[in-house]
Scaffold this active site. Sequence first.
Site, mmCIF file in Angstrom:
data_model
loop_
_atom_site.group_PDB
_atom_site.id
_atom_site.type_symbol
_atom_site.label_atom_id
_atom_site.label_comp_id
_atom_site.label_asym_id
_atom_site.label_seq_id
_atom_site.Cartn_x
_atom_site.Cartn_y
_atom_site.Cartn_z
ATOM 1 N N HIS A 143 11.070 119.376 35.153
ATOM 2 C CA HIS A 143 12.394 118.757 35.011
ATOM 3 C C HIS A 143 13.176 118.721 36.311
ATOM 4 O O HIS A 143 14.386 118.499 36.301
ATOM 5 C CB HIS A 143 13.192 119.488 33.934
ATOM 6 C CG HIS A 143 12.590 119.356 32.571
ATOM 7 N ND1 HIS A 143 12.814 120.261 31.553
ATOM 8 C CD2 HIS A 143 11.750 118.424 32.051
ATOM 9 C CE1 HIS A 143 12.145 119.894 30.469
ATOM 10 N NE2 HIS A 143 11.487 118.785 30.751
ATOM 11 N N CYS A 202 27.176 108.714 46.901
ATOM 12 C CA CYS A 202 26.221 108.636 48.006
ATOM 13 C C CYS A 202 26.946 108.254 49.291
ATOM 14 O O CYS A 202 27.680 107.261 49.328
ATOM 15 C CB CYS A 202 25.140 107.607 47.679
ATOM 16 S SG CYS A 202 23.892 107.418 48.981
ATOM 17 N N CYS A 205 25.181 104.615 50.427
ATOM 18 C CA CYS A 205 25.387 103.353 49.722
ATOM 19 C C CYS A 205 26.557 103.383 48.744
ATOM 20 O O CYS A 205 26.897 102.359 48.161
ATOM 21 C CB CYS A 205 24.103 102.935 48.997
ATOM 22 S SG CYS A 205 23.774 103.879 47.481
ATOM 23 N N GLY A 270 11.168 134.168 18.819
ATOM 24 C CA GLY A 270 11.595 133.150 17.879
ATOM 25 C C GLY A 270 10.557 132.067 17.699
ATOM 26 O O GLY A 270 9.440 132.128 18.237
ATOM 27 N N CYS A 286 10.024 138.465 27.896
ATOM 28 C CA CYS A 286 9.037 138.050 28.889
ATOM 29 C C CYS A 286 8.873 139.068 30.008
ATOM 30 O O CYS A 286 7.743 139.358 30.429
ATOM 31 C CB CYS A 286 9.438 136.697 29.485
ATOM 32 S SG CYS A 286 9.236 135.301 28.370
#
Length: 298
Positions: A143, A202, A205, A270, A286
């Site tokens: 992502h 930007c 541009c 879960g 984890c």
Amino acid sequence: MTTGRAGNAIPAPPRAAHVQGTGPTVDEVARLADFAARHAPLFVISGAGCSTESGIFDYRGRDGQWKRKPPVQYDQFIRSEAARQRYWARSHVGWQRFHAARPNPAHLALAALERAGVVGIVVTQNVDGLHQAAGHERVIDLHGRLDAVICTACGRRTARADVAAWLDWNNPGFETPEHSLAPDGDADFEGVDLTGFRVPCCDRCGGVVKPDVVFFGENVPRARVDAAFDALAQSGGVLICGSSVMVQSSFRFCRRAEAMHLPVAALNQGVTRADAMLSLKVEARCGPTLAALAAGLG
């Protein structure tokens, strides 16, 4: 504590006081070690649960439902100045703490397992760069990454730190409200008037800029998906770490693995969308689980 350009306090790295859950049992670590040893190299899909111990909140609860409002949609961001003001104000607040986050035992253990040849690649849904900070060599940021900003018109890339300095300079009266931190670097707060908040554009541009991450409503770039599928074809099994894989962008790899007859395991507190296809599931945090796994296999 130091201060930013506009005088706002920059907080210390976030603490993981909000992390809930248990450590693994000896039997769970043993079964996970057996799975990893038999099916290496593993194709790891990591999610927000890998970063909660770094102080970054996750999106979903144990039932797989949203804990917070869904993130801004891409079309809404592009079309609405008000949506961009809301997004950039919240993201600017979140960025300082997000940028201060450091790898936790989950990231460090996965990096150690990569060096040992147990983990072949990590395909992460997270945008925090913590796998790379922990020393990973093979990571696909599915992502994108929050530490870069891209123009949606011309493609110009800018460092997020430069955009943060611009936002500080151009919004000197903006004071950081009380907030919580989301896994995409967003910050949750309400009741703040943002009509005068200046958003970046930007400098080449004049186009609309956004963090170089995949917003909801956008597609993951095809090259990333193809690279992940290629890596999956070289893997012996899939391990989901800290993710419910509810979104199609990650669940597709579980479906492909099932079609290839590759075993899939999950380390997640879960439900997951892949529960019906799992050959092993460990519901534990984890950090301590992966640390125990790395120590056992090492």
